[in-house]
Design a protein around this motif. Structure first.
Motif, mmCIF file in Angstrom:
data_model
loop_
_atom_site.group_PDB
_atom_site.id
_atom_site.type_symbol
_atom_site.label_atom_id
_atom_site.label_comp_id
_atom_site.label_asym_id
_atom_site.label_seq_id
_atom_site.Cartn_x
_atom_site.Cartn_y
_atom_site.Cartn_z
ATOM 1 N N UNK A 146 39.581 60.324 57.222
ATOM 2 C CA UNK A 146 39.336 61.766 57.355
ATOM 3 C C UNK A 146 38.348 62.042 58.478
ATOM 4 N N UNK A 147 37.298 61.220 58.559
ATOM 5 C CA UNK A 147 36.304 61.425 59.631
ATOM 6 C C UNK A 147 36.939 61.210 60.994
ATOM 7 N N UNK A 151 45.622 61.704 59.282
ATOM 8 C CA UNK A 151 46.208 62.054 57.993
ATOM 9 C C UNK A 151 46.694 60.829 57.221
ATOM 10 N N UNK A 152 46.581 60.904 55.916
ATOM 11 C CA UNK A 152 47.144 59.903 55.020
ATOM 12 C C UNK A 152 48.223 60.578 54.181
ATOM 13 N N UNK A 153 49.381 59.947 54.075
ATOM 14 C CA UNK A 153 50.461 60.469 53.247
ATOM 15 C C UNK A 153 50.892 59.366 52.292
ATOM 16 N N UNK A 154 50.918 59.671 51.005
ATOM 17 C CA UNK A 154 51.279 58.692 49.986
ATOM 18 C C UNK A 154 52.688 58.942 49.484
ATOM 19 N N UNK A 155 53.423 57.876 49.219
ATOM 20 C CA UNK A 155 54.766 57.981 48.654
ATOM 21 C C UNK A 155 54.765 57.394 47.249
ATOM 22 N N UNK A 156 55.243 58.203 46.302
ATOM 23 C CA UNK A 156 55.347 57.803 44.899
ATOM 24 C C UNK A 156 54.012 57.366 44.317
ATOM 25 N N UNK A 157 52.968 58.087 44.696
ATOM 26 C CA UNK A 157 51.655 57.919 44.103
ATOM 27 C C UNK A 157 51.109 59.312 43.849
ATOM 28 N N UNK A 158 50.107 59.420 42.971
ATOM 29 C CA UNK A 158 49.666 60.753 42.546
ATOM 30 C C UNK A 158 48.159 60.955 42.662
ATOM 31 N N UNK A 159 47.505 60.234 43.580
ATOM 32 C CA UNK A 159 46.073 60.449 43.749
ATOM 33 C C UNK A 159 45.798 61.884 44.200
ATOM 34 N N UNK A 160 44.753 62.463 43.654
ATOM 35 C CA UNK A 160 44.412 63.836 44.003
ATOM 36 C C UNK A 160 43.715 63.880 45.351
ATOM 37 N N UNK A 161 43.829 65.013 46.020
ATOM 38 C CA UNK A 161 43.114 65.221 47.274
ATOM 39 C C UNK A 161 43.816 64.680 48.494
ATOM 40 N N UNK A 310 53.622 65.764 57.809
ATOM 41 C CA UNK A 310 52.878 65.344 58.994
ATOM 42 C C UNK A 310 52.766 66.492 59.993
ATOM 43 N N UNK A 311 53.879 67.192 60.231
ATOM 44 C CA UNK A 311 53.851 68.335 61.151
ATOM 45 C C UNK A 311 52.874 69.406 60.670
ATOM 46 N N UNK A 312 52.936 69.716 59.390
ATOM 47 C CA UNK A 312 52.066 70.761 58.838
ATOM 48 C C UNK A 312 50.602 70.346 58.887
ATOM 49 N N UNK A 313 50.337 69.078 58.554
ATOM 50 C CA UNK A 313 48.948 68.610 58.530
ATOM 51 C C UNK A 313 48.340 68.580 59.927
ATOM 52 N N UNK A 314 49.104 68.140 60.923
ATOM 53 C CA UNK A 314 48.574 68.082 62.283
ATOM 54 C C UNK A 314 48.384 69.471 62.877
ATOM 55 N N UNK A 315 49.226 70.421 62.479
ATOM 56 C CA UNK A 315 49.070 71.782 63.006
ATOM 57 C C UNK A 315 47.940 72.526 62.320
ATOM 58 N N UNK A 316 47.595 72.134 61.090
ATOM 59 C CA UNK A 316 46.498 72.786 60.371
ATOM 60 C C UNK A 316 45.795 71.763 59.492
ATOM 61 N N UNK A 317 44.815 71.037 60.052
ATOM 62 C CA UNK A 317 44.126 69.982 59.294
ATOM 63 C C UNK A 317 43.403 70.489 58.055
ATOM 64 N N UNK A 318 43.136 71.792 57.972
ATOM 65 C CA UNK A 318 42.367 72.319 56.846
ATOM 66 C C UNK A 318 43.233 72.788 55.683
ATOM 67 N N UNK A 319 44.539 72.577 55.768
ATOM 68 C CA UNK A 319 45.409 72.943 54.648
ATOM 69 C C UNK A 319 44.988 72.190 53.387
#
Length: 347
Positions: A146-147, A151-161, A310-319
């Protein structure tokens, strides 16, 4: 910056070599391969002709490092040779390449240190994002990425945040219990592995809940691994405990294959004596030797959702964290007793 490809003599064709052949400046070559850059059409044509003659290719990795971000996207996984994982890697790679990214596949062990080492390497190469197909990233690594703005994207996992894409395991378990209960089964079993992943744990827990709501308590059997051998091991344990169940839910197809082969070797007929259902719908499930009834995950749809996130996160990191649930589809073949099969058996 020397970018290009090997010219057959152990060296790369450089942009300077292209410039000299085309009779233009080094900066003109750079502009010729930069979308939207200002360059005269005649100059552009000369540069492209020279590049084609020399076999020159732009070094996107070097460009990305100069821009403090490459087009690399890391795919961090374990057991990359298992059927569903291989399908998922192939689908993600294709979707990322179509987006203009270069997937970097890192097949690792399952320890926290394995995952941390892989992710630190991706940070050093300024990877645009990291997709975790397995393994839970530790808190320190999440904060580090994050620093660094990765972006981190998880597949078939449910960690919050964190952003995530996962199949609807709970609905899949409900569909599995639904079709098995329609066979008239009274003795249910679930086959899983010891220390299951979050996704596999949800499938087991949800199936048990739906069974309990209908007045049944399924037998839970766990093997050391979630593969073919694990399925055989679990089936051996199950038959050793007493009367064979008449309906078995395996949390993935590989365990279902091992279960089927052991049941048949023990003299049980599938689905006449016992119905078996899997999860994933890997290609082997459709083979004549198995014809497995299962729940289908769609790797291509999962990959499309990863790219969309990925597209959404890179266009708006604060989502806020993006979480996408993808439904699974029941695929009925020949390992679960149906009315059609009962009619065929009576003939």
């Amino acid at each position: 910056m020397t970018d290009g490809r090997d010219n057959g003599q152990g060296r790369f064709v450089s942009a300077q070599a292209v410039a000299e052949r085309a009779g233009v400046s080094r900066s003109a070559v750079s502009r010729a391969f930069t979308p939207g850059a200002s360059i005269a059409p005649a100059t552009l044509a000369r540069v492209h002709e020279a590049a084609a003659a020399l076999g020159y290719q732009v070094n996107d990795l070097a460009r990305g490092l100069l821009a403090n971000r490459s087009r690399l996207v890391g795919l961090v996984t374990s057991d990359a040779d298992t059927p569903f994982r291989a399908q998922m890697i192939a689908a993600l790679s294709q979707a990322l390449i179509e987006r203009g990214n270069m997937p970097a596949i890192i097949n690792i062990g399952t320890t926290t240190e394995d995952i941390a080492n892989a992710s630190r390497q991706l940070l050093r190469y300024r990877a645009e994002a990291t997709v975790f197909l397995s393994g839970s990233p530790p808190e320190s690594l999440v904060e580090l990425t994050r620093r660094n703005g990765q972006p981190l994207i998880l597949i078939n996992r449910a960690e919050t945040g964190l952003d995530s894409v996962h199949c609807d395991d709970r609905d899949g378990a409900q569909q599995a219990f639904g079709i098995l209960s329609m066979t008239g089964a009274r003795r249910f079993a679930v086959i899983n592995k010891e220390d299951p992943s979050p996704s596999l744990a949800v499938r087991e827990r949800a199936f048990a809940e739906f069974a309990a709501a209908s007045g049944f308590k399924p037998t839970i059997v766990r093997a050391g691994h979630s593969d073919y051998d694990g399925g055989q091991e679990a089936a051996r344990q199950l038959l050793a405990r007493g009367p064979a169940p008449d309906a078995i839910f395996c949390v993935n197809d590989l365990m279902a294959f091992g279960t089927l082969d052991h049941l048949r070797g023990a003299g049980l007929r599938v689905p006449d004596n016992v119905s078996v259902i899997g999860f994933d719908d890997v290609p082997i499930a459709a083979w004549a030797s198995y014809r497995l009834t299962t729940l289908r995950q769609d790797p291509r749809r999962i990959a499309r959702e990863v790219v969309s996130i990925l597209d959404r996160r890179l266009s708006d990191p604060d989502l806020p964290p993006i979480s996408v649930h993808i439904p699974v589809e029941l695929v009925v073949r020949e390992t679960v007793k149906t009315r059609r099969q009962e009619a065929r058996l009576r003939k």
